[in-house]
Scaffold this motif. Structure first.
Motif, PDB file in Angstrom:
ATOM      1  N   ALA A 397      69.531  33.400 -27.937  1.00  0.00           N
ATOM      2  CA  ALA A 397      70.088  34.661 -28.472  1.00  0.00           C
ATOM      3  C   ALA A 397      69.241  35.186 -29.631  1.00  0.00           C
ATOM      4  N   GLY A 398      67.926  34.990 -29.525  1.00  0.00           N
ATOM      5  CA  GLY A 398      67.004  35.508 -30.528  1.00  0.00           C
ATOM      6  C   GLY A 398      66.934  34.704 -31.810  1.00  0.00           C
ATOM      7  N   VAL A 399      67.613  33.571 -31.877  1.00  0.00           N
ATOM      8  CA  VAL A 399      67.641  32.735 -33.091  1.00  0.00           C
ATOM      9  C   VAL A 399      67.037  31.373 -32.783  1.00  0.00           C
ATOM     10  N   ASP A 400      66.161  30.893 -33.670  1.00  0.00           N
ATOM     11  CA  ASP A 400      65.569  29.561 -33.522  1.00  0.00           C
ATOM     12  C   ASP A 400      66.696  28.523 -33.428  1.00  0.00           C
ATOM     13  N   VAL A 401      66.627  27.658 -32.429  1.00  0.00           N
ATOM     14  CA  VAL A 401      67.702  26.672 -32.240  1.00  0.00           C
ATOM     15  C   VAL A 401      67.870  25.760 -33.458  1.00  0.00           C
ATOM     16  N   ARG A 402      66.825  25.626 -34.269  1.00  0.00           N
ATOM     17  CA  ARG A 402      66.907  24.786 -35.469  1.00  0.00           C
ATOM     18  C   ARG A 402      67.725  25.419 -36.578  1.00  0.00           C
ATOM     19  N   ASP A 403      68.066  26.707 -36.401  1.00  0.00           N
ATOM     20  CA  ASP A 403      68.886  27.397 -37.404  1.00  0.00           C
ATOM     21  C   ASP A 403      70.377  27.360 -37.076  1.00  0.00           C
ATOM     22  N   TYR A 404      70.718  26.890 -35.880  1.00  0.00           N
ATOM     23  CA  TYR A 404      72.128  26.836 -35.479  1.00  0.00           C
ATOM     24  C   TYR A 404      72.806  25.556 -35.982  1.00  0.00           C
ATOM     25  N   ASP A 405      74.110  25.649 -36.162  1.00  0.00           N
ATOM     26  CA  ASP A 405      74.930  24.451 -36.303  1.00  0.00           C
ATOM     27  C   ASP A 405      74.857  23.696 -34.979  1.00  0.00           C
ATOM     28  N   LEU A 406      74.622  22.381 -35.042  1.00  0.00           N
ATOM     29  CA  LEU A 406      74.402  21.597 -33.823  1.00  0.00           C
ATOM     30  C   LEU A 406      75.583  21.665 -32.861  1.00  0.00           C
ATOM     31  N   VAL A 407      76.794  21.557 -33.393  1.00  0.00           N
ATOM     32  CA  VAL A 407      77.984  21.596 -32.540  1.00  0.00           C
ATOM     33  C   VAL A 407      78.100  22.953 -31.864  1.00  0.00           C
ATOM     34  N   THR A 408      77.860  24.010 -32.626  1.00  0.00           N
ATOM     35  CA  THR A 408      77.934  25.374 -32.081  1.00  0.00           C
ATOM     36  C   THR A 408      76.926  25.562 -30.960  1.00  0.00           C
ATOM     37  N   LEU A 409      75.701  25.127 -31.196  1.00  0.00           N
ATOM     38  CA  LEU A 409      74.643  25.280 -30.192  1.00  0.00           C
ATOM     39  C   LEU A 409      74.978  24.503 -28.921  1.00  0.00           C
ATOM     40  N   ARG A 410      75.378  23.240 -29.084  1.00  0.00           N
ATOM     41  CA  ARG A 410      75.608  22.400 -27.908  1.00  0.00           C
ATOM     42  C   ARG A 410      76.892  22.772 -27.165  1.00  0.00           C
ATOM     43  N   ASP A 411      77.817  23.429 -27.854  1.00  0.00           N
ATOM     44  CA  ASP A 411      78.986  23.967 -27.159  1.00  0.00           C
ATOM     45  C   ASP A 411      78.604  25.187 -26.323  1.00  0.00           C
ATOM     46  N   ALA A 412      77.580  25.907 -26.781  1.00  0.00           N
ATOM     47  CA  ALA A 412      77.144  27.103 -26.067  1.00  0.00           C
ATOM     48  C   ALA A 412      76.192  26.773 -24.921  1.00  0.00           C
ATOM     49  N   VAL A 413      75.546  25.616 -25.013  1.00  0.00           N
ATOM     50  CA  VAL A 413      74.605  25.188 -23.977  1.00  0.00           C
ATOM     51  C   VAL A 413      75.189  23.957 -23.287  1.00  0.00           C
ATOM     52  N   SER A 414      75.672  24.144 -22.079  1.00  0.00           N
ATOM     53  CA  SER A 414      76.305  23.041 -21.350  1.00  0.00           C
ATOM     54  C   SER A 414      75.288  22.446 -20.387  1.00  0.00           C
ATOM     55  N   VAL A 415      75.091  21.116 -20.500  1.00  0.00           N
ATOM     56  CA  VAL A 415      74.064  20.442 -19.705  1.00  0.00           C
ATOM     57  C   VAL A 415      74.701  19.406 -18.795  1.00  0.00           C
ATOM     58  N   VAL A 416      74.385  19.500 -17.521  1.00  0.00           N
ATOM     59  CA  VAL A 416      74.741  18.432 -16.588  1.00  0.00           C
ATOM     60  C   VAL A 416      73.463  17.635 -16.370  1.00  0.00           C
ATOM     61  N   LEU A 417      73.405  16.477 -17.001  1.00  0.00           N
ATOM     62  CA  LEU A 417      72.173  15.703 -17.019  1.00  0.00           C
ATOM     63  C   LEU A 417      71.850  15.096 -15.657  1.00  0.00           C
ATOM     64  N   GLN A 418      70.601  14.658 -15.532  1.00  0.00           N
ATOM     65  CA  GLN A 418      70.125  14.075 -14.287  1.00  0.00           C
ATOM     66  C   GLN A 418      70.934  12.827 -13.930  1.00  0.00           C
ATOM     67  N   LYS A 419      71.259  12.006 -14.943  1.00  0.00           N
ATOM     68  CA  LYS A 419      72.081  10.815 -14.733  1.00  0.00           C
ATOM     69  C   LYS A 419      73.516  11.159 -15.085  1.00  0.00           C
ATOM     70  N   ASN A 420      74.334  11.370 -14.079  1.00  0.00           N
ATOM     71  CA  ASN A 420      75.729  11.755 -14.296  1.00  0.00           C
ATOM     72  C   ASN A 420      76.544  10.554 -14.747  1.00  0.00           C
TER      73      ASN A 420
END
Length: 581
Positions: A397-420
């Motif tokens: 969203a135009g913002v460096d990921v290092r500037d986000y709160d980690l919880v906020t960022l990871r709640d917005a980016v949902s990952v289904v990893l290779q090893k379920n």
């Protein structure tokens, strides 16, 4: 090391302070009792009446009761303090590991972390109990008994000045020999636990290849290795006891021989019977104190290596943390890679990703194809900041990921990893990892999108069906669909599927992708896949090769211009034609 470990004492400071105080009173009373006994014996020798004996008897009973009371209270407080310290230490280790980034986790093996939280913490806990109790008791008993021994025995007590250095030198040699062995053995513990962990995780592979005998042999070799080092260390430590017993008997023989000679020949002018009996008691207390000190040194010797291993985890600096003024809102799912290069370690010779420039609009569906080792997973791991870039910047969203709160960022980016991974509990409990407040309707909707509802409804308990640890009672495809549903419950701005439909048939895969397109059009969808059919309808397809972007385009564009895409497409279609025949 002590500075780090003492932080885990916390609410048990009071018990930790009370224990040595109670032990000091216990030691003081125990050292006064022989003095009282000596006075009683001397009075009896001089012909005292029964009332005097009764008086001394009452005093001795009271003192024994006080000694028992102080000892019992000290034991209770020591147990509370040590058990509480161990509990806090395990909790602090677990919290530290939970706060680790992927880079931190890569530095420790899983088996090593398990050993540190179990065996190492137990060693430190036992050593702590001995320190707050026995480390106080033994020196106090030694000092009190030495002083009283010289008061009661005079020159006879000089024997202690010869035995103490002998024991001290012997103890020092024992510690010097055993310390390296204990350092080696804990590293071998890690290997032993690693063997167990690998075997349990891969038990189906072991049985399918009939490799039980090989695994047994491998485990036995690791166990024998640990046993060998421990046996060598214990053989050396076993010298402690006979050395102590030898010194004890030498002192007793000396005191009895020369003390009896002085009593018989000088008629109590130099030493009386009561003093001789108390001197024997004090000699026993002195040597028992030395024996306790030797036990402490052994326990501390074992625990020092455990302490260092625990502190290594507690002092591990997180490589990823929140910025000073974090941003708490992700506006959309757009993604930008600007001149990004990345390697897993600063000491690594080569970059996993190099010169990545990529721009994805919010709501787009992006497919990623590439051979094994082309760094597809490395690319998407940077979006949710599971790793930090080495060079350049990744923006959401135009913002460096290092500037986000980690919880906020990871709640917005949902990952289904290779090893379920699924955890023990019901299906509903597993799905609520995505959103702990999700309603039953939201759970059912997410499962419908992931095509998981079709098999869940066939279970007798439906959404309350129990999932075994690791999801062993569901198939690979079912596990993948449950993990996709779990990710959807987060209602993310960006959904990343890292080869997460590989165990799903092509028809179900197509239904899932169609559902995404219809029901979550504003969510940016990134699909890493091995099948062209999984990504050919994507807005853009990225071809990865050796950590770089080989090409970007639509299915038709890449099919017309990119040799890698052409090769994959035609090989898969040819295989499909042969299967149909």
């Amino acid at each position: 090391m002590i500075r780090v470990l003492k932080k885990s004492i916390r609410e048990y400071k009071r018990d930790s302070i009370l224990t040595p105080i109670l032990v000091a009173f216990e030691a003081l009373v125990e050292c006064i009792i022989p003095l009282m006994v000596a006075n009683l014996v001397n009075r009896m020798q001089n012909g005292c009446d029964l009332s005097v004996i009764m008086k001394y008897g009452v005093i001795l009973i009271i003192m024994a009761c006080f000694s028992l009371l102080f000892g019992a209270l000290a034991g209770i407080k020591a147990a509370n303090a040590s058990a509480g310290f161990g509990k806090n230490l395990r909790k602090d280790l677990f919290v530290a590991v939970q706060n680790f980034s992927f880079e931190n986790i890569d530095r420790f093996s899983a088996s090593s972390l398990v050993t540190r939280m179990t065996t190492d913490v137990t060693n430190v806990q036992m050593a702590y109990m001995m320190i707050i109790r026995t480390v106080v008791r033994a020196p106090l008993m030694l000092i009190f008994s030495l002083v009283m021994g010289f008061i009661m025995g005079g020159r006879l007590a000089l024997i202690f000045l010869f035995t103490i250095p002998v024991l001290g030198i012997g103890l020092g040699l024992v510690i010097k020999k055993t310390m390296p062995l204990f350092r080696k053995v804990f590293k071998k513990y890690d290997n032993l636990n690693n063997s167990v962990q690998e075997n349990i995780n891969g038990i189906r592979v072991v049985k399918s290849f009939v490799r039980e005998d090989f695994e047994k042999k491998k485990f036995n070799e690791a166990a024998e290795d640990v046993c060998g080092d421990f046996t060598r260390a214990e053989k050396i430590l076993a010298l402690n006891n006979p050395m102590m017993q030898f010194c004890l008997y030498v002192v007793m023989i000396f005191v009895l021989t020369f003390g009896s000679y002085l009593v018989v020949n000088f008629g109590g002018a130099i030493i009386q019977v009561g003093q001789l009996s108390s001197l024997l008691t004090y000699s026993f207390q002195i040597l028992m104190s030395l024996m306790m000190l030797s036990m402490i040194f052994v326990m501390v010797t074992i625990s020092i290596e455990s302490c260092e291993r625990i502190v290594a985890v507690l002092e591990e600096q997180r490589t990823i943390s929140n910025p000073e003024k974090p941003i708490y809102e992700v506006n959309d799912g757009s993604i930008d890679f600007d001149n990004v290069s990345f390697k897993y370690s600063k000491r690594a010779d080569r970059y996993a990703l190099e010169n990545i420039n990529l721009h994805i609009k919010s709501g787009q569906t992006i497919g990623i194809l590439g051979g094994t080792g082309s760094s597809k997973t490395s690319l998407v791991n940077l979006i949710s900041r599971l790793y930090d870039v080495t060079e350049g910047e990744v923006k959401v969203a135009g913002v460096d990921v290092r500037d986000y709160d980690l919880v906020t960022l990871r709640d917005a980016v949902s990952v289904v990893l290779q090893k379920n991974v699924l955890f023990s509990g019901s299906i509903k409990e597993n799905l609520r990892w995505g959103n702990k407040d999700a309603t039953d309707e939201e759970i059912e909707e997410a499962c419908h999108l992931a095509c998981a509802d079709e098999f869940i409804e066939q279970f007798p308990d439906k959404y309350d069906t129990h999932i075994e640890q690791g999801g062993t009672n569901v198939s690979g495809g079912q596990k993948q669909r449950l993990c996709i549903a779990r990710a959807l419950l987060k209602k993310p701005k960006i959904l990343i599927l890292d080869d997460s439909t590989s165990a799903v048939d092509t028809k179900t895969d197509a239904i899932i992708r169609a559902g995404f397109k219809k029901f979550i059009p504003e969510t940016t969808k990134i699909i890493i896949a091995q099948r062209v059919s999984s990504v050919q309808d994507a807005d853009q397809i990225i071809i990865m090769n050796n950590g770089s972007i080989e090409a970007i385009g639509t299915h038709d564009e890449l099919l017309a211009s990119n040799p890698i895409y052409q090769e994959v497409y035609y090989s898969q279609n040819k295989g499909g034609e042969q299967d149909e025949k």
